[in-house]
Write a protein that holds these residues in place. Sequence first.
Motif, PDB file in Angstrom:
ATOM      1  N   ILE A 111      12.271 -11.530   3.641  1.00 49.09           N
ATOM      2  CA  ILE A 111      11.438 -10.658   2.797  1.00 49.09           C
ATOM      3  C   ILE A 111      10.275 -10.087   3.604  1.00 49.09           C
ATOM      4  O   ILE A 111       9.982  -8.885   3.544  1.00 49.09           O
ATOM      5  N   VAL A 112       9.611 -10.955   4.370  1.00 51.81           N
ATOM      6  CA  VAL A 112       8.479 -10.500   5.187  1.00 51.81           C
ATOM      7  C   VAL A 112       8.934  -9.446   6.189  1.00 51.81           C
ATOM      8  O   VAL A 112       8.263  -8.418   6.389  1.00 51.81           O
ATOM      9  N   ASP A 113      10.080  -9.664   6.819  1.00 50.24           N
ATOM     10  CA  ASP A 113      10.585  -8.700   7.813  1.00 50.24           C
ATOM     11  C   ASP A 113      10.886  -7.346   7.187  1.00 50.24           C
ATOM     12  O   ASP A 113      10.607  -6.298   7.776  1.00 50.24           O
ATOM     13  N   ILE A 114      11.464  -7.354   5.990  1.00 43.50           N
ATOM     14  CA  ILE A 114      11.807  -6.091   5.330  1.00 43.50           C
ATOM     15  C   ILE A 114      10.548  -5.280   5.031  1.00 43.50           C
ATOM     16  O   ILE A 114      10.470  -4.077   5.323  1.00 43.50           O
ATOM     17  N   PHE A 115       9.546  -5.928   4.456  1.00 47.43           N
ATOM     18  CA  PHE A 115       8.325  -5.194   4.120  1.00 47.43           C
ATOM     19  C   PHE A 115       7.493  -4.857   5.356  1.00 47.43           C
ATOM     20  O   PHE A 115       6.724  -3.889   5.344  1.00 47.43           O
ATOM     21  N   ALA A 116       7.662  -5.635   6.434  1.00 44.24           N
ATOM     22  CA  ALA A 116       6.960  -5.303   7.683  1.00 44.24           C
ATOM     23  C   ALA A 116       7.419  -3.949   8.217  1.00 44.24           C
ATOM     24  O   ALA A 116       6.637  -3.200   8.813  1.00 44.24           O
ATOM     25  N   ARG A 117       8.690  -3.598   7.975  1.00 47.81           N
ATOM     26  CA  ARG A 117       9.198  -2.296   8.415  1.00 47.81           C
ATOM     27  C   ARG A 117       8.541  -1.148   7.662  1.00 47.81           C
ATOM     28  O   ARG A 117       8.540  -0.010   8.131  1.00 47.81           O
ATOM     29  N   LEU A 118       7.978  -1.457   6.495  1.00 44.80           N
ATOM     30  CA  LEU A 118       7.280  -0.446   5.712  1.00 44.80           C
ATOM     31  C   LEU A 118       5.775  -0.470   5.944  1.00 44.80           C
ATOM     32  O   LEU A 118       5.031   0.231   5.254  1.00 44.80           O
ATOM     33  N   GLY A 119       5.345  -1.280   6.891  1.00 42.52           N
ATOM     34  CA  GLY A 119       3.925  -1.321   7.233  1.00 42.52           C
ATOM     35  C   GLY A 119       3.105  -2.346   6.485  1.00 42.52           C
ATOM     36  O   GLY A 119       1.872  -2.332   6.574  1.00 42.52           O
ATOM     37  N   PHE A 120       3.751  -3.264   5.749  1.00 41.26           N
ATOM     38  CA  PHE A 120       3.022  -4.297   5.016  1.00 41.26           C
ATOM     39  C   PHE A 120       2.656  -5.450   5.957  1.00 41.26           C
ATOM     40  O   PHE A 120       3.505  -5.956   6.688  1.00 41.26           O
ATOM     41  N   THR A 121       1.398  -5.851   5.928  1.00 42.55           N
ATOM     42  CA  THR A 121       0.951  -7.026   6.674  1.00 42.55           C
ATOM     43  C   THR A 121       1.025  -8.253   5.767  1.00 42.55           C
ATOM     44  O   THR A 121       1.250  -8.137   4.556  1.00 42.55           O
ATOM     45  N   VAL A 122       0.807  -9.429   6.344  1.00 38.78           N
ATOM     46  CA  VAL A 122       0.885 -10.684   5.585  1.00 38.78           C
ATOM     47  C   VAL A 122      -0.520 -11.261   5.435  1.00 38.78           C
ATOM     48  O   VAL A 122      -1.286 -11.331   6.402  1.00 38.78           O
ATOM     49  N   ALA A 123      -0.864 -11.661   4.227  1.00 40.95           N
ATOM     50  CA  ALA A 123      -2.139 -12.333   3.962  1.00 40.95           C
ATOM     51  C   ALA A 123      -1.871 -13.592   3.147  1.00 40.95           C
ATOM     52  O   ALA A 123      -0.956 -13.626   2.321  1.00 40.95           O
ATOM     53  N   GLU A 124      -2.670 -14.624   3.401  1.00 42.43           N
ATOM     54  CA  GLU A 124      -2.509 -15.894   2.688  1.00 42.43           C
ATOM     55  C   GLU A 124      -3.862 -16.359   2.181  1.00 42.43           C
ATOM     56  O   GLU A 124      -4.917 -15.934   2.669  1.00 42.43           O
ATOM     57  N   GLY A 125      -3.834 -17.242   1.188  1.00 39.11           N
ATOM     58  CA  GLY A 125      -5.067 -17.749   0.599  1.00 39.11           C
ATOM     59  C   GLY A 125      -4.915 -19.180   0.149  1.00 39.11           C
ATOM     60  O   GLY A 125      -3.837 -19.778   0.260  1.00 39.11           O
ATOM     61  N   PRO A 126      -5.972 -19.772  -0.417  1.00 40.84           N
ATOM     62  CA  PRO A 126      -5.950 -21.194  -0.801  1.00 40.84           C
ATOM     63  C   PRO A 126      -5.076 -21.448  -2.012  1.00 40.84           C
ATOM     64  O   PRO A 126      -4.941 -20.597  -2.890  1.00 40.84           O
ATOM     65  N   GLU A 127      -4.504 -22.643  -2.060  1.00 42.65           N
ATOM     66  CA  GLU A 127      -3.703 -23.049  -3.211  1.00 42.65           C
ATOM     67  C   GLU A 127      -4.579 -23.593  -4.335  1.00 42.65           C
ATOM     68  O   GLU A 127      -4.214 -23.484  -5.506  1.00 42.65           O
ATOM     69  N   ILE A 128      -5.709 -24.188  -3.988  1.00 37.18           N
ATOM     70  CA  ILE A 128      -6.693 -24.623  -4.989  1.00 37.18           C
ATOM     71  C   ILE A 128      -7.670 -23.474  -5.185  1.00 37.18           C
ATOM     72  O   ILE A 128      -8.367 -23.082  -4.252  1.00 37.18           O
ATOM     73  N   GLU A 129      -7.703 -22.932  -6.376  1.00 37.93           N
ATOM     74  CA  GLU A 129      -8.441 -21.701  -6.630  1.00 37.93           C
ATOM     75  C   GLU A 129      -9.449 -21.877  -7.764  1.00 37.93           C
ATOM     76  O   GLU A 129      -9.556 -22.944  -8.370  1.00 37.93           O
ATOM     77  N   ASP A 130     -10.182 -20.795  -8.049  1.00 41.25           N
ATOM     78  CA  ASP A 130     -11.088 -20.768  -9.190  1.00 41.25           C
ATOM     79  C   ASP A 130     -10.568 -19.791 -10.236  1.00 41.25           C
ATOM     80  O   ASP A 130      -9.667 -18.991  -9.978  1.00 41.25           O
ATOM     81  N   ASP A 131     -11.148 -19.870 -11.423  1.00 45.55           N
ATOM     82  CA  ASP A 131     -10.688 -19.056 -12.544  1.00 45.55           C
ATOM     83  C   ASP A 131     -10.799 -17.562 -12.258  1.00 45.55           C
ATOM     84  O   ASP A 131      -9.942 -16.766 -12.656  1.00 45.55           O
ATOM     85  N   TRP A 132     -11.831 -17.154 -11.542  1.00 51.69           N
ATOM     86  CA  TRP A 132     -12.052 -15.729 -11.284  1.00 51.69           C
ATOM     87  C   TRP A 132     -10.880 -15.109 -10.538  1.00 51.69           C
ATOM     88  O   TRP A 132     -10.343 -14.075 -10.938  1.00 51.69           O
ATOM     89  N   HIS A 133     -10.466 -15.743  -9.453  1.00 50.19           N
ATOM     90  CA  HIS A 133      -9.422 -15.151  -8.624  1.00 50.19           C
ATOM     91  C   HIS A 133      -8.029 -15.266  -9.243  1.00 50.19           C
ATOM     92  O   HIS A 133      -7.169 -14.425  -8.978  1.00 50.19           O
ATOM     93  N   VAL A 134      -7.811 -16.296 -10.078  1.00 49.76           N
ATOM     94  CA  VAL A 134      -6.485 -16.477 -10.675  1.00 49.76           C
ATOM     95  C   VAL A 134      -6.349 -15.688 -11.972  1.00 49.76           C
ATOM     96  O   VAL A 134      -5.282 -15.132 -12.259  1.00 49.76           O
ATOM     97  N   PHE A 135      -7.423 -15.601 -12.765  1.00 52.64           N
ATOM     98  CA  PHE A 135      -7.315 -14.987 -14.080  1.00 52.64           C
ATOM     99  C   PHE A 135      -8.309 -13.844 -14.321  1.00 52.64           C
ATOM    100  O   PHE A 135      -7.918 -12.710 -14.571  1.00 52.64           O
TER     101      PHE A 135
END
Length: 339
Positions: A111-135
């Motif tokens: 999936i990452v390789d397919i979207f990389a061909r369209l210019g999409f980069t990869v970003a990651e974030g924390p698994e433990i989150e707060d209400d603001w960022h999730v909802f």
Amino acid sequence: MLNKIEALLTEIKSLKAESAAQAEELRIKYLSKKGLVSSLFEDFKSVPPHEKKAVGMALNELKTEAQSTIQQLRDQFENAEPSGSGSDLTLPGTSFPLGGRHPLSVVRNQIVDIFARLGFTVAEGPEIEDDWHVFSALNFPPEHPARDMQDTFFIHKDPDVLLRTHTSSVQVRVMEQQEPPIRAIFPGRVFRNEAISARAHCIFHQVEGLYIDQDVSFADLRQTLLYFAKEMFGQETQIRLRPSYFPFTEPSAEMDISCTLCGGAGCTMCKNTGWVEILGCGMVDPNVLDNCHIDPKKYTGFAFGMGIERIAVLKYQIKDIRLFFENDIRFLEQFKSAL
């Protein structure tokens, strides 16, 4: 008595062994409970008192010499390097079986390789989150009924600390930190309080995507997803978009692909419809852009999200999602060729 000791001492000093077995035989002969040295200690009981001192010293010297000599004989065989007899050192070494990537990692990378061909980069974030960022930043007001769509794991009964229910939280973080244009995908693990079955799990993996720029349209979204579907499932794959609802996109849609098993003719996998749902998508709601300090009058964008397990189930025709988490080597070995 002293003559016997002296004679045995001379004999012990000249001992030799050609194998570990012979060294063990010498130990038994001289140092075992019924050995020659031990028998002299038994005879020591009958030595006249005036001779005991001299005889005792001689016996101790004999025992020490016997222990030292025999231990040296044993050590020379225990520490000896293998002779290599019968081995051809010019032959190649024994190969070890290679492992393989987990099927979810295989699909994620595709999936990452397919979207990389369209210019999409990869970003990651924390698994433990707060209400603001999730909802909240994603247009989920505190009493919004859409929050009931996702059963959330809260941490320490704190309503503001939780395990993320989707990787949309990473979209929020990227929009907060980066000026448009933004073109990125967000793979990661997510958590929902759901009963585990052949079709669902409390832990699963998502890949979400986000594209924000000037004049981004729904047609751009459709063509992006059509390209993905054809690259992932084959060039004959068709897609269709059905109206749906998500709090963070408007308009919203569910995307189906033509069934990979029957080619659209109808089968049990597609419930005889010819179509299988694989992801949700839509145009980013202006409220979400505004929450992340992006001018909704200047920029538009689209977002989409899919479950990696769902894609893997369709791609490899797997009937039980729990197989991805059991680490059964018989199951995992089937995907070595997919690397």
